[in-house]
Motif scaffolding. Structure first.
Motif, PDB file in Angstrom:
ATOM      1  N   MET A   1      29.183 -10.341   6.740  1.00 12.30           N
ATOM      2  CA  MET A   1      29.448  -9.536   5.559  1.00 12.30           C
ATOM      3  C   MET A   1      29.523  -8.065   5.943  1.00 12.30           C
ATOM      4  N   ASP A   2      30.433  -7.371   5.281  1.00 10.10           N
ATOM      5  CA  ASP A   2      30.520  -5.945   5.567  1.00 10.10           C
ATOM      6  C   ASP A   2      29.599  -5.164   4.622  1.00 10.10           C
ATOM      7  N   LYS A   3      29.516  -3.873   4.843  1.00 12.02           N
ATOM      8  CA  LYS A   3      28.578  -3.028   4.106  1.00 12.02           C
ATOM      9  C   LYS A   3      28.885  -3.008   2.604  1.00 12.02           C
ATOM     10  N   ASN A   4      30.163  -2.969   2.233  1.00 12.69           N
ATOM     11  CA  ASN A   4      30.529  -2.933   0.821  1.00 12.69           C
ATOM     12  C   ASN A   4      30.106  -4.206   0.103  1.00 12.69           C
ATOM     13  N   THR A   5      30.236  -5.328   0.732  1.00 16.69           N
ATOM     14  CA  THR A   5      29.839  -6.586   0.117  1.00 16.69           C
ATOM     15  C   THR A   5      28.333  -6.617  -0.118  1.00 16.69           C
ATOM     16  N   ARG A   6      27.559  -6.155   0.838  1.00 16.42           N
ATOM     17  CA  ARG A   6      26.099  -6.106   0.677  1.00 16.42           C
ATOM     18  C   ARG A   6      25.716  -5.168  -0.458  1.00 16.42           C
ATOM     19  N   ASN A   7      26.369  -4.008  -0.564  1.00 16.69           N
ATOM     20  CA  ASN A   7      26.070  -3.066  -1.642  1.00 16.69           C
ATOM     21  C   ASN A   7      26.403  -3.660  -2.993  1.00 16.69           C
ATOM     22  N   ASN A   8      27.544  -4.330  -3.099  1.00 19.28           N
ATOM     23  CA  ASN A   8      27.929  -4.936  -4.367  1.00 19.28           C
ATOM     24  C   ASN A   8      26.977  -6.063  -4.747  1.00 19.28           C
ATOM     25  N   MET A   9      26.550  -6.842  -3.792  1.00 18.07           N
ATOM     26  CA  MET A   9      25.637  -7.933  -4.111  1.00 18.07           C
ATOM     27  C   MET A   9      24.294  -7.389  -4.579  1.00 18.07           C
ATOM     28  N   SER A  10      23.797  -6.367  -3.942  1.00 21.43           N
ATOM     29  CA  SER A  10      22.510  -5.823  -4.367  1.00 21.43           C
ATOM     30  C   SER A  10      22.635  -5.210  -5.758  1.00 21.43           C
ATOM     31  N   ARG A  11      23.761  -4.605  -6.060  1.00 24.44           N
ATOM     32  CA  ARG A  11      23.986  -4.049  -7.388  1.00 24.44           C
ATOM     33  C   ARG A  11      24.042  -5.180  -8.398  1.00 24.44           C
ATOM     34  N   GLU A  12      24.762  -6.248  -8.075  1.00 29.08           N
ATOM     35  CA  GLU A  12      24.847  -7.392  -8.977  1.00 29.08           C
ATOM     36  C   GLU A  12      23.477  -8.033  -9.169  1.00 29.08           C
ATOM     37  N   ASP A  13      22.707  -8.107  -8.103  1.00 23.75           N
ATOM     38  CA  ASP A  13      21.357  -8.658  -8.212  1.00 23.75           C
ATOM     39  C   ASP A  13      20.496  -7.798  -9.127  1.00 23.75           C
ATOM     40  N   ARG A  14      20.606  -6.481  -8.967  1.00 23.14           N
ATOM     41  CA  ARG A  14      19.843  -5.579  -9.840  1.00 23.14           C
ATOM     42  C   ARG A  14      20.258  -5.728 -11.292  1.00 23.14           C
ATOM     43  N   LEU A  15      21.561  -5.807 -11.524  1.00 24.43           N
ATOM     44  CA  LEU A  15      22.044  -5.961 -12.895  1.00 24.43           C
ATOM     45  C   LEU A  15      21.591  -7.291 -13.492  1.00 24.43           C
ATOM     46  N   ALA A  16      21.641  -8.344 -12.694  1.00 22.46           N
ATOM     47  CA  ALA A  16      21.205  -9.656 -13.174  1.00 22.46           C
ATOM     48  C   ALA A  16      19.726  -9.625 -13.538  1.00 22.46           C
ATOM     49  N   ALA A  17      18.925  -8.968 -12.732  1.00 24.90           N
ATOM     50  CA  ALA A  17      17.495  -8.870 -13.027  1.00 24.90           C
ATOM     51  C   ALA A  17      17.261  -8.080 -14.310  1.00 24.90           C
ATOM     52  N   ARG A  18      17.989  -7.003 -14.494  1.00 25.48           N
ATOM     53  CA  ARG A  18      17.848  -6.200 -15.718  1.00 25.48           C
ATOM     54  C   ARG A  18      18.251  -7.002 -16.943  1.00 25.48           C
ATOM     55  N   LEU A  19      19.325  -7.790 -16.810  1.00 28.34           N
ATOM     56  CA  LEU A  19      19.761  -8.620 -17.929  1.00 28.34           C
ATOM     57  C   LEU A  19      18.711  -9.671 -18.278  1.00 28.34           C
TER      58      LEU A  19
END
Length: 56
Positions: A1-19
């Motif tokens: 995985m490249d750096k952008n994919t890791r950043n997007n996944m962590s953002r999605e994980d954070r958003l999912a947790a907030r939801l």
């Protein structure tokens, strides 16, 4: 995985947790509203505010 994919996944994980947290909080609030004893002296918000007179 490249750096952008890791950043997007962590953002999605954070958003999912907030939801999930938001959903839990809203469910708890709904349960509290449903379980709250009805106060006979309480006035419904719609009853406490009169309708303004209609001007033609």
């Amino acid at each position: 995985m490249d750096k952008n994919t890791r950043n997007n996944m962590s953002r999605e994980d954070r958003l999912a947790a907030r939801l999930r947290d938001n959903l839990r909080r809203r469910k708890a609030q709904a349960r509290a509203m449903n379980n709250a004893p009805a106060d006979s002296d309480a006035v419904d918000a719609t009853e406490s505010l009169p309708n303004p007179p209609h001007e033609s």
